[in-house]
Motif scaffolding. Structure first.
Motif, mmCIF file in Angstrom:
data_model
loop_
_atom_site.group_PDB
_atom_site.id
_atom_site.type_symbol
_atom_site.label_atom_id
_atom_site.label_comp_id
_atom_site.label_asym_id
_atom_site.label_seq_id
_atom_site.Cartn_x
_atom_site.Cartn_y
_atom_site.Cartn_z
ATOM 1 N N PHE A 146 -7.955 -10.339 2.755
ATOM 2 C CA PHE A 146 -6.893 -9.345 2.560
ATOM 3 C C PHE A 146 -6.182 -9.563 1.221
ATOM 4 N N MET A 147 -5.949 -10.810 0.846
ATOM 5 C CA MET A 147 -5.297 -11.086 -0.440
ATOM 6 C C MET A 147 -6.153 -10.602 -1.611
ATOM 7 N N ALA A 148 -7.474 -10.674 -1.452
ATOM 8 C CA ALA A 148 -8.360 -10.200 -2.519
ATOM 9 C C ALA A 148 -8.288 -8.695 -2.702
ATOM 10 N N ARG A 149 -7.771 -7.953 -1.694
ATOM 11 C CA ARG A 149 -7.695 -6.488 -1.780
ATOM 12 C C ARG A 149 -6.319 -5.996 -2.201
ATOM 13 N N ILE A 150 -5.413 -6.904 -2.544
ATOM 14 C CA ILE A 150 -4.044 -6.539 -2.923
ATOM 15 C C ILE A 150 -3.937 -6.547 -4.446
ATOM 16 N N ARG A 151 -3.304 -5.509 -4.968
ATOM 17 C CA ARG A 151 -3.025 -5.430 -6.403
ATOM 18 C C ARG A 151 -1.560 -5.078 -6.595
ATOM 19 N N VAL A 152 -0.883 -5.844 -7.463
ATOM 20 C CA VAL A 152 0.516 -5.594 -7.802
ATOM 21 C C VAL A 152 0.552 -5.223 -9.281
ATOM 22 N N THR A 153 0.999 -3.977 -9.569
ATOM 23 C CA THR A 153 0.948 -3.457 -10.933
ATOM 24 C C THR A 153 2.340 -3.053 -11.387
ATOM 25 N N PRO A 154 2.947 -3.751 -12.358
ATOM 26 C CA PRO A 154 4.239 -3.316 -12.916
ATOM 27 C C PRO A 154 4.063 -2.020 -13.699
ATOM 28 N N GLN A 155 5.088 -1.192 -13.691
ATOM 29 C CA GLN A 155 5.045 0.097 -14.361
ATOM 30 C C GLN A 155 5.801 0.027 -15.689
ATOM 31 N N GLY A 156 5.101 -0.414 -16.716
ATOM 32 C CA GLY A 156 5.671 -0.436 -18.055
ATOM 33 C C GLY A 156 6.912 -1.299 -18.145
ATOM 34 N N LYS A 157 7.923 -0.797 -18.872
ATOM 35 C CA LYS A 157 9.174 -1.518 -19.073
ATOM 36 C C LYS A 157 10.232 -1.054 -18.080
ATOM 37 N N THR A 158 9.820 -0.798 -16.866
ATOM 38 C CA THR A 158 10.739 -0.384 -15.814
ATOM 39 C C THR A 158 10.811 -1.470 -14.758
ATOM 40 N N GLN A 159 11.649 -1.213 -13.744
ATOM 41 C CA GLN A 159 11.766 -2.134 -12.615
ATOM 42 C C GLN A 159 10.920 -1.677 -11.432
ATOM 43 N N LEU A 160 10.057 -0.688 -11.684
ATOM 44 C CA LEU A 160 9.176 -0.184 -10.630
ATOM 45 C C LEU A 160 7.890 -1.002 -10.599
ATOM 46 N N VAL A 161 7.362 -1.188 -9.412
ATOM 47 C CA VAL A 161 6.112 -1.910 -9.232
ATOM 48 C C VAL A 161 5.327 -1.233 -8.117
ATOM 49 N N LYS A 162 4.027 -1.090 -8.350
ATOM 50 C CA LYS A 162 3.151 -0.475 -7.359
ATOM 51 C C LYS A 162 2.384 -1.553 -6.605
ATOM 52 N N VAL A 163 2.402 -1.435 -5.276
ATOM 53 C CA VAL A 163 1.653 -2.342 -4.405
ATOM 54 C C VAL A 163 0.464 -1.555 -3.872
ATOM 55 N N GLU A 164 -0.747 -1.976 -4.261
ATOM 56 C CA GLU A 164 -1.967 -1.240 -3.918
ATOM 57 C C GLU A 164 -2.830 -2.098 -3.008
ATOM 58 N N VAL A 165 -3.426 -1.445 -2.002
ATOM 59 C CA VAL A 165 -4.312 -2.104 -1.045
ATOM 60 C C VAL A 165 -5.594 -1.301 -0.971
ATOM 61 N N ASP A 166 -6.741 -1.960 -1.152
ATOM 62 C CA ASP A 166 -8.052 -1.312 -1.113
ATOM 63 C C ASP A 166 -8.738 -1.661 0.199
ATOM 64 N N MET A 167 -9.141 -0.605 0.944
ATOM 65 C CA MET A 167 -9.850 -0.794 2.208
ATOM 66 C C MET A 167 -10.804 0.371 2.424
#
Length: 750
Positions: free
Chosen positions: A175-196
């Motif tokens: 499950f950890m291998a399918r998690i991606r945490v992507t910061p959005q540029g110079k903002t405080q937003l972050v995307k949490v992505e899960v591939d299944m």
């Protein structure tokens, strides 16, 4: 014409030398090489794309669910306790820390438990199908059989089933291998992505990660707040005790040293020290002046009072000046009376008495002034010593006061520090206790994850395009590699560019199943119009090259055997004989003679070797065949090169030149032996034969270079055995060298 041939020779030598250094890349040649194999390239690309499509269809699609969080760099300051439990986010390091927490194993384990992923078919190893080929187990069995070669399979222990902890660990790592945490540029937003592969489960997992992260932050905040409260309660008692001890030490020191107004005492003492210092400076100056006068007196004392009277300090005195004036008047009076009276005269005695009285008064006044100088010096020294003692006493008193003041301030700082710490902890404890049940988080969900509609992988169109492009690049690369490895002459432009020599003719490849002897007499039999016309073109080029001075001795050679030089020699001799010239064809290749076989002469027919060896006459060796006189190689000698270099060969050539218009000499290859170099030095013209798409360029370059360096009259090159149909298919053109290829090609097509 001789100048033209000399210019051609020089250009050819220069071209051969330059060709050894390297060649420029011809883009048109590269394009032609690719175009010749366009169908092979297209087939490879199509097969690669189809195989990739089959593989992609067998791969299960993967969906990606995305949840968006906002992570504030600073927590809500309801309680200013961040410094205690580390929530002060004031930089990029804080955000990076939060991103790593989103990827942490503890959060992944929390989601695995919440969604019960250990029983899902996508993660549970017990529900996954076995691979078609398990290399790991195969290798392990192989090693086991090598270690225990005599162990039977039924003797091996059965594989132990994984425990619940092992399954949970595998699922968590998957499950950890399918998690991606992507910061959005110079903002405080972050995307949490899960591939299944399961789209609804992917959305639930992404939302569970986001909620779990926020809940874990709240739990950590509460836990740290309680820990901080307990710690501060214990710390507060210690600070209270330290504060009391510091206050007691301060008060005790004040009472011991009787300190009431340290600052005032220090000020008075400092003023006194300053005044004493000023007075001591004046006393030191006065003592120096008195000492100077005293030293002068001491230095003049041995000279009597008269010497002392000359001192500036004595002379400057008013009384001394008056007494000196009185003494001077008395002395003047004595001197004046001494001129008129004797020493016994009353006036003279009265004047002497006045002089002695004046001198005694002057002496007494000088001694009095000198005694005053000594007294002033002693007083100045005593005054200076007294002031220095007073200054030292004030200085010691100030230093003592400074030490007491320093110690007093040290104790006061200790009290103030302990009081400040105590009050700070007291205020923080009150704040923490008052708000210990208030939950605040530094993150919140902006967009919850929804069920994805389209898979992210495999991207069929992109993968197929990349596979097609890669296959195209590989196929083109292989094509260019094969073309580079095939370093031969394919076109007349190759010969002209790489050798800088003219092309005398291009002879087509005879595809009919004919023996070599038939090809050698193909022009005479006139069964192949295209071939015959090609030979005529070669003949015309030879004749035109010798317009000013006809070439009689013509040597034909090549780089290696089997390039067709003997067949060309025979056909060229027939073509020249057709013009009415008396032509002699000589086989000078005494190592591998060919003409006797081509003309079907009996074995043992005498020839050139016999003439040079003296075992046969010229008339015995001459044969008339197809309108051409032929001298074969004769009996193969053990020393062909020695025969060609013998004294009989050149007179023989001179005798033959007288009897024939053209002498065609079939020479051995240049790369095999040195016979061609000897024959070329005696020839009027040398024709170099190159087999199309067969002879390597370096061999031809080396052979032509050797001939030109020996001043051999190389007049041109003949490109032999050209596959016309294939050449035209690949874009090669030979127009202008023969005129019947179009006709013959049309005939064959019909």
């Amino acid at each position: 014409m001789a100048n033209i041939e000399h210019t051609i020779d020089r250009r050819a030598i220069h071209a051969v030398t330059d060709n050894e250094d390297g060649e420029d890349i011809d883009l048109l040649d590269l394009w032609r090489s690719i175009w010749r194999r366009k169908w092979s390239i297209a087939s490879l690309v199509a097969v690669s794309v189809m195989l990739a499509a089959l593989v992609l269809l067998s791969i299960a699609p993967v969906f990606r669910a995305t949840a968006t969080l906002i992570i504030e760099q600073k927590a809500a300051k309801v309680v200013s306790i961040e410094q205690v439990y580390g929530l002060d986010g004031s930089g990029n390091e804080y955000l990076q820390t939060q991103f790593e927490l989103l990827r942490s194993r503890s959060l992944a384990e929390r989601v695995v438990r919440e969604l019960n992923l250990t029983t899902h078919r996508e993660f549970d190893p017990r529900q996954q199908p076995a691979p078609l080929l398990d290399l790991g187990s195969l290798l392990s069995n192989l090693k086991l059989n090598q270690l225990i070669p005599f162990t039977r399979p039924e003797d091996l222990e059965e594989e132990v089933a994984p425990t619940e902890e092992q399954i949970f660990d595998r699922v968590t790592r998957a499950f950890m291998a399918r998690i991606r945490v992507t910061p959005q540029g110079k903002t405080q937003l972050v995307k949490v992505e899960v591939d299944m592969a399961d789209a609804p489960l992917a959305a639930r997992a992404a939302n569970a990660l986001a909620k779990g992260f926020i809940e874990s932050q709240l739990e950590a905040s509460m836990e740290m707040s309680m820990s901080a409260t307990n710690w501060m309660n214990g710390r507060l008692g210690d600070l209270r005790t330290k504060l009391k001890e510091a206050e007691y030490r301060l008060q005790t020191y004040r009472e011991k040293e009787n300190l009431v107004d340290v600052q005032g005492v220090a000020t008075v003492t400092a003023n006194e020290l300053s005044l004493t210092g000023d007075r001591m400076i004046d006393a030191r100056r006065q003592r120096a002046e008195a000492e100077s006068q005293y030293r002068q007196v001491e230095s003049m004392r041995r000279g009597g009072w008269e010497k002392l009277a000359t001192l500036p300090a004595v002379l400057g005195h008013t009384l001394i000046q008056q007494f000196k004036a009185e003494e001077a008047r008395a002395r003047a009076k004595v001197e004046e009376l001494s001129k008129r009276y004797g020493p016994r005269h009353p006036s003279m005695e009265s004047a002497q008495t006045e002089l002695k009285a004046a001198t005694a008064s002057l002496r007494g006044q000088v001694e009095q002034i000198v005694a005053g100088i000594e007294r002033n010096y002693q007083l100045a020294v005593a005054n200076e010593s007294s002031l220095r003692a007073s200054f030292d006493a004030n200085k010691a008193q100030i230093q003592d006061i400074s030490r007491k003041e320093f110690r007093l301030r040290e104790l006061q700082r200790e009290v103030e520090t302990n009081r400040a710490l105590y009050e700070t902890f007291m205020n923080r404890l009150k704040e923490t206790s008052a708000t210990s049940d208030l939950e605040s988080a530094n993150a919140r969900i902006v967009d919850a994850a929804t069920e994805p509609d389209t898979p992210i992988s495999p991207r069929v169109s992109l993968v197929l395009a990349m596979v097609g492009l890669l296959a195209l690049v590989v196929s083109v690369g292989l094509t260019l590699l094969l073309e580079a490895l095939n370093n031969t002459f394919k076109r007349t432009e190759d010969i002209e560019n790489k050798l800088n020599l003219p092309v005398l003719g291009v002879l087509p490849l005879v595809k009919a199943k004919n023996e070599r002897k038939h090809v050698a007499r193909l022009f005479h039999n006139n069964t192949d119009r295209a071939f015959a016309e090609s030979v005529r073109t070669m003949r015309t080029s030879l004749v035109l090259a010798g317009m000013d001075r006809p070439h009689k001795r013509i040597v034909i050679t090549s780089s290696t055997p089997e390039e067709g030089k003997s067949s060309i020699s025979a056909n060229l001799a027939s073509a020249l004989a057709q013009m009415g010239d008396r032509v002699l064809l000589v086989d000078a290749d005494m190592r591998r003679p060919t003409l006797a076989k081509l003309f079907e002469l009996p074995v043992g027919t005498p020839g050139l070797a016999n003439i040079l060896a003296g075992t046969a006459t010229l008339q015995e060796c001459l044969r008339e065949l197809d309108g051409v006189s032929v001298i074969t190689a004769g009996t193969v000698p053990p020393n062909p090169l020695e025969l060609l270099c013998s004294a009989r060969f050149e007179p023989l050539m001179l005798e033959l030149v007288k009897g024939y218009d053209r002498i065609i000499i079939d020479s051995p290859p240049t790369q095999a032996v040195s016979d061609a170099l000897v024959l070329g030095s005696m020839a009027d013209a040398l024709i170099y034969v190159v087999k199309a798409e067969s002879t390597a360029v370096p061999l031809v370059v080396k052979g032509v270079g050797q001939l030109l360096q020996r001043n051999a009259p190389v007049i041109g090159v003949v490109l032999n055995q050209v596959d016309v149909g294939r050449a035209r298919k690949y874009g090669y053109g030979y127009d202008g060298y023969y005129d019947y290829y179009g006709y013959s090609t049309q005939q064959s097509a019909r």
